[in-house]
Structures are given as structure tokens and as C-alpha cells.
Design a protein around this motif. Structure first.
Motif, PDB file in Angstrom:
ATOM      1  N   ARG A 321       0.828  -1.204   0.000  1.00  0.00           N
ATOM      2  CA  ARG A 321       0.000   0.000   0.000  1.00  0.00           C
ATOM      3  C   ARG A 321       0.867   1.259   0.000  1.00  0.00           C
ATOM      4  NH1 ARG A 321      -4.078   0.738   4.976  1.00  0.00           N
ATOM      5  NH2 ARG A 321      -2.083   0.988   6.052  1.00  0.00           N
ATOM      6  N   SER A 330      -1.611  -4.985  -2.518  1.00  0.00           N
ATOM      7  CA  SER A 330      -2.369  -4.253  -1.502  1.00  0.00           C
ATOM      8  C   SER A 330      -3.876  -4.330  -1.725  1.00  0.00           C
ATOM      9  CB  SER A 330      -1.936  -2.780  -1.487  1.00  0.00           C
ATOM     10  OG  SER A 330      -2.351  -2.129  -2.675  1.00  0.00           O
ATOM     11  N   ALA A 461      -2.713   4.689  -2.186  1.00  0.00           N
ATOM     12  CA  ALA A 461      -3.578   3.953  -1.249  1.00  0.00           C
ATOM     13  C   ALA A 461      -3.129   4.118   0.197  1.00  0.00           C
ATOM     14  CB  ALA A 461      -3.605   2.478  -1.615  1.00  0.00           C
ATOM     15  N   ASP A 462      -2.004   4.778   0.416  1.00  0.00           N
ATOM     16  CA  ASP A 462      -1.525   4.955   1.796  1.00  0.00           C
ATOM     17  C   ASP A 462      -1.199   6.419   2.037  1.00  0.00           C
ATOM     18  OD1 ASP A 462      -0.866   4.074   4.352  1.00  0.00           O
ATOM     19  OD2 ASP A 462       1.230   3.788   3.839  1.00  0.00           O
TER      20      ASP A 462
END
Length: 467
Positions: A321, A330, A461-462
Motif C-alpha cells: 500500500r 495491496s 492507497a496509503d
């Protein structure tokens, strides 16, 4: 988008893709379950080099290290409740390179521990079914428990709690059944590295046995990787960690002493099923107690195996991620909201290790012993980086919210750090070939890390929020 050179805070995560469903009892079940297989096998390899008495001293030292470590590590886990666990703490403290080192070490620990446990499951089943090849049974265990982890964390955690309670019950039954044959003289005979008196060889053996004493407690820190799935991590994680480590210390001492006092302990060293073999001294090979121990003993192995699959999958998920591994790892399952690709990826590596005798069985050690040692190398490096992260964050982020603060700071984390450094030095000395293989893993991973900076810069995504 932040550049990689910025020191990104990890106190909050914008997208909680994992479901927050775990309560205190479930986290305690994960904490104890992750580790409890260490009471069933692995530790007896330490007797081969240190003897029973020498190994007791080693185990007490390691128990002190883990106790002080967990009290210190809990501060990090509650301050930064992130699925990456140690990776997230080191990344906040030391930047991307620190995050890589902690993440890679944790990955080695959690990916190499399951195949050792799976082989022990195979050995236990082989006792009941002599025609069953232990490696095939180990592979089947992977398939079954990867599927269970994919189905959902709530179901997985409930199952983990049940099998952990059964595993604790079985250890208590074992101690009760062998107690009529308890002879302290059995435990102390040749207790100093095969001799009856202490010598320099005993000292040497105690250091050589360090990886197998660590196996008693290895992976309890995996609760940190369930932090994003806890309903109230600031309250439940400290309770789970502290009660978990106390539970495990008591069980480790009890199992070790009762097994060694049941008969000729030298027959229990270097085997994957010391508890059934110890019980044979008392009840014989065909007793109903013996068959019960084998079947119920599987619960302890299953608890750790299943729990560590949860741990390695969250570590792979968090690293992917954040762009440290390929982004497709992820992805979470659209229905079950579990990192199914990460679960399968770690399983592929574990199954390959099970069938890699010629690659992993070297240095005069068994396949299981080398896998255990590799896992321990990852753990020790991660412990060192985590304690350094704690000291660094106390200095650079004094205003960070800390729902739990390490007691007796700086004594507790300093003792844990120094003990871990001693463990690492002695492990390199006694397991040089495994240390070289571990170092090669880290170097190859670092090359990948250097080549994929753009992957981390564009990871969406992070995305992390400022405090």
C-alpha cells in the motif's frame, strides 16, 4: 503528493480499507495464539546445545528481553496504529530507508515462521498417520488456513481465540499428566550442555541456544499488524500485549520444566514433537492420553500458524500500500475486505520453503532449525529498529499522542535494545551461514527499494494526513 524525502507522519491513515472489528479478547487470542506453538516445539533444539539448566538461564534472559520489549513496543503500537506495525514506526522515525529495513526484517520473520510451524503440524499428524508425508500435510495446512484468513478477519479472529484457549488447556493437561513422573533429577542430569557441572562449554551452549529461546515468544509483536482492525486500539492493545506476554512466560517455564523432568530429556532434543515424546515416558506409546495430546496439541500449532498468516499478510499489504512492494499486493477482497493477494503471496513463499531441503538444510542444522533461525534473525533486527524508533520519536515528536507510555523509560527500552543487540551478535557468530542468507535477502530487497522510488512517490492507497 509528498516526496519520499519528506518525513511523513503515520499517525492517521486516510483510507481504512481493513474492517475495524477486533475487541480486546480477540487481540489477546491473537497475541498468545501467534506464539503458543513455541511451547509445543522448537525450544527443545536449545537443549541440544545448552542442556536443560543452561537453557533455563538463556530462556530467563530472553523472557526479560521480551517483557521489557513488549512494554516498550506497546507505546509505539498505540501511538501509531498502522497495519505495517514496525515498518510504520521506523518510517516515521527514520524515513523511507528505516521503514524498508524494519519492513523487510518483519517480513522475513513472519514469512519464515509459518513453514516451520507447518512442518511441526505435519510431524504431529505423522505420529497418528505414519503413512502421511509431513511435508504434504504442511502444504495442506497452508491451503486450509489461507482460505480461512481470506474469508474474513472477524471469523479468523474468533477461530484464533477458540484454538488458543484449547491450546492453553492442552498444555495444562500435559503438565498434569506427566506430573506423577516428575523427577528434578531427570531435569538436571547433564543439564550443563551435556555435563553435570558448569563449564566454559556451558557458557558457549547458552549463547548458541538463543534462537530457540526466542522461539518461545517469537511473533507476539504481530498484534501490532492488527491495529487497524481493532475497534479501540488505544485501550485494547496494551491489555492484550501485557496479559499475553505474562501468559506465555508462565506457560513456557511450565512446559519446559515438566517435559525435562519426565524422563531422559536428551531424547527430546532435535525433534519436532517433544511433548508427545515426553508423555510417552509416563503413559506409554498407546495410551489414550498420548493420542489426545497429539490431536489437541495440533491446536497450539494451528493457533500460531493461523495467527502468523494474519500477521504476514498485513505486513505485505501495508508495504504494498505504501509502494514498498508491487501495488497489486495491496488489493483487498471486494466481499471479505481481507488482503487476499498478500495472504496467497506469503503462502507461496512458505510452501516453497517447505520443499526446499537442499537449499535450506545447511550448516549441520535441520530444515526446521534453519527456518526457525532465519525467522529469528528477522525478528531481532526488527526489535532493534523498533527500540531505536521509540528513542528517536521520544526526542523528535515529544507531542505525539501516546495513550500508553513505556514504564521505567528509558530503562525498559534500553534493556530490550541491549539484549537484542547481544542476541544478534551471538546469532551471527553461531549461525553465520544463515546470517549470510539473511543479509543477502536484505541487500536484494534494498536494490529493489532503490529502483522503485517512483512507485512509492505515486502510491495513492496509503496517503497519510498531517497531525
Amino acid at each position: 503528493m509528498k516526496s519520499e524525502s519528506s518525513n511523513q507522519p503515520i499517525g492517521k491513515v486516510m483510507h481504512h480499507e481493513l474492517k475495524q472489528t477486533l475487541g480486546t479478547w480477540q487481540l489477546w487470542g491473537i497475541a498468545v495464539g501467534l506464539v503458543i506453538s513455541g511451547e509445543y516445539f522448537g525450544w527443545s533444539y536449545g537443549w541440544a546445545s545448552a542442556g536443560t539448566l543452561g537453557f533455563v538461564i538463556t530462556a530467563i534472559f530472553i523472557a526479560a528481553m521480551y517483557t521489557t520489549f513488549i512494554f516498550s513496543f506497546t507505546e509505539l503500537t498505540t501511538s501509531i496504529p498502522h497495519a505495517g506495525g514496525p515498518f510504520a514506526y521506523a518510517r516515521q522515525a527514520f524515513g523511507p530507508t528505516g521503514g524498508y529495513l524494519a519492513g523487510a526484517a518483519t517480513l522475513v520473520e513472519f514469512v519464515f515462521a509459518p513453514p516451520a510451524i507447518a512442518l511441526a503440524i505435519g510431524a504431529y499428524l505423522h505420529v497418528q498417520f505414519p503413512g502421511l508425508e509431513p511435508k504434504h500435510a504442511a502444504m495442506c495446512a497452508y491451503l486450509v488456513f489461507m482460505a480461512l484468513n481470506i474469508v474474513g478477519v472477524q471469523i479468523a479472529a474468533a477461530f484464533e481465540l477458540c484454538v488458543t484457549l484449547l491450546a492453553i488447556f492442552e498444555l495444562l493437561v500435559f503438565m498434569g499428566v506427566v506430573s506423577p513422573g516428575f523427577r528434578w533429577s531427570n531435569f538436571t542430569a547433564g543439564g550443563w550442555a551435556g555435563a553435570n557441572t558448569f563449564s566454559m562449554g556451558s557458557f558457549h551452549g547458552m549463547f548458541a541456544a538463543i534462537p530457540f529461546a526466542i522461539w518461545f515468544f517469537l511473533a507476539i509483536e504481530g498484534v501490532a499488524m492488527a491495529a487497524e482492525e481493532a475497534r479501540n486500539p488505544k485501550r485494547s492493545i496494551p491489555i492484550a500485549y501485557i496479559t499475553g506476554i505474562l501468559t506465555l512466560v508462565v506457560l513456557a517455564i511450565g512446559v519446559m520444566v515438566f517435559a525435562g523432568a519426565a524422563g531422559d530429556w536428551t531424547r527430546l532434543a532435535n525433534i519436532n514433537d517433544p511433548l508427545p515424546q515426553a508423555m510417552k515416558f509416563i503413559v506409554g506409546e498407546h495410551s489414550g492420553w498420548m493420542h489426545m495430546l497429539v490431536w489437541l496439541g495440533l491446536f497450539g500449532l494451528v493457533a500460531s500458524f493461523h495467527g502468523i498468516i494474519l500477521g504476514y499478510s498485513r505486513q505485505i499489504f501495508a508495504l504494498a500500500r505504501a509502494g514498498y512492494l508491487p501495488e497489486w499486493l495491496s488489493k483487498v477482497h471486494p466481499r471479505f475486505k481481507t488482503p487476499h493477494r498478500a495472504i496467497l503471496a506469503g503462502g507461496v513463499v512458505g510452501i516453497a520453503a517447505i520443499y526446499s531441503d537442499e537449499l535450506i538444510q545447511f550448516g549441520g542444522q535441520t530444515l526446521t532449525a534453519n527456518i526457525v533461525t532465519m525467522s529469528v534473525f528477522g525478528a531481532i533486527v526488527m526489535y532493534i529498529i523498533s527500540m531505536l524508533s521509540l528513542f528517536k520519536l521520544r526526542r523528535t515528536a515529544p507531542n505525539m499522542e501516546r495513550p500508553f507510555r513505556a514504564p521505567l523509560f528509558p530503562l525498559f527500552p534500553a534493556f530490550a535494545l541491549i539484549a537484542a543487540l547481544i542476541c544478534l551478535a551471538t546469532m551471527v557468530y553461531f549461525n553465520f551461514l544463515v546470517a549470510v542468507v539473511f543479509a543477502i535477502f536484505l541487500v536484494l530487497g534494498y536494490v529493489y527499494f532503490l529502483l522503485t522510488r517512483h512507485q512509492r512517490d505515486t502510491a495513492s492507497a496509503d496517503v497519510l494526513l498531517e497531525e
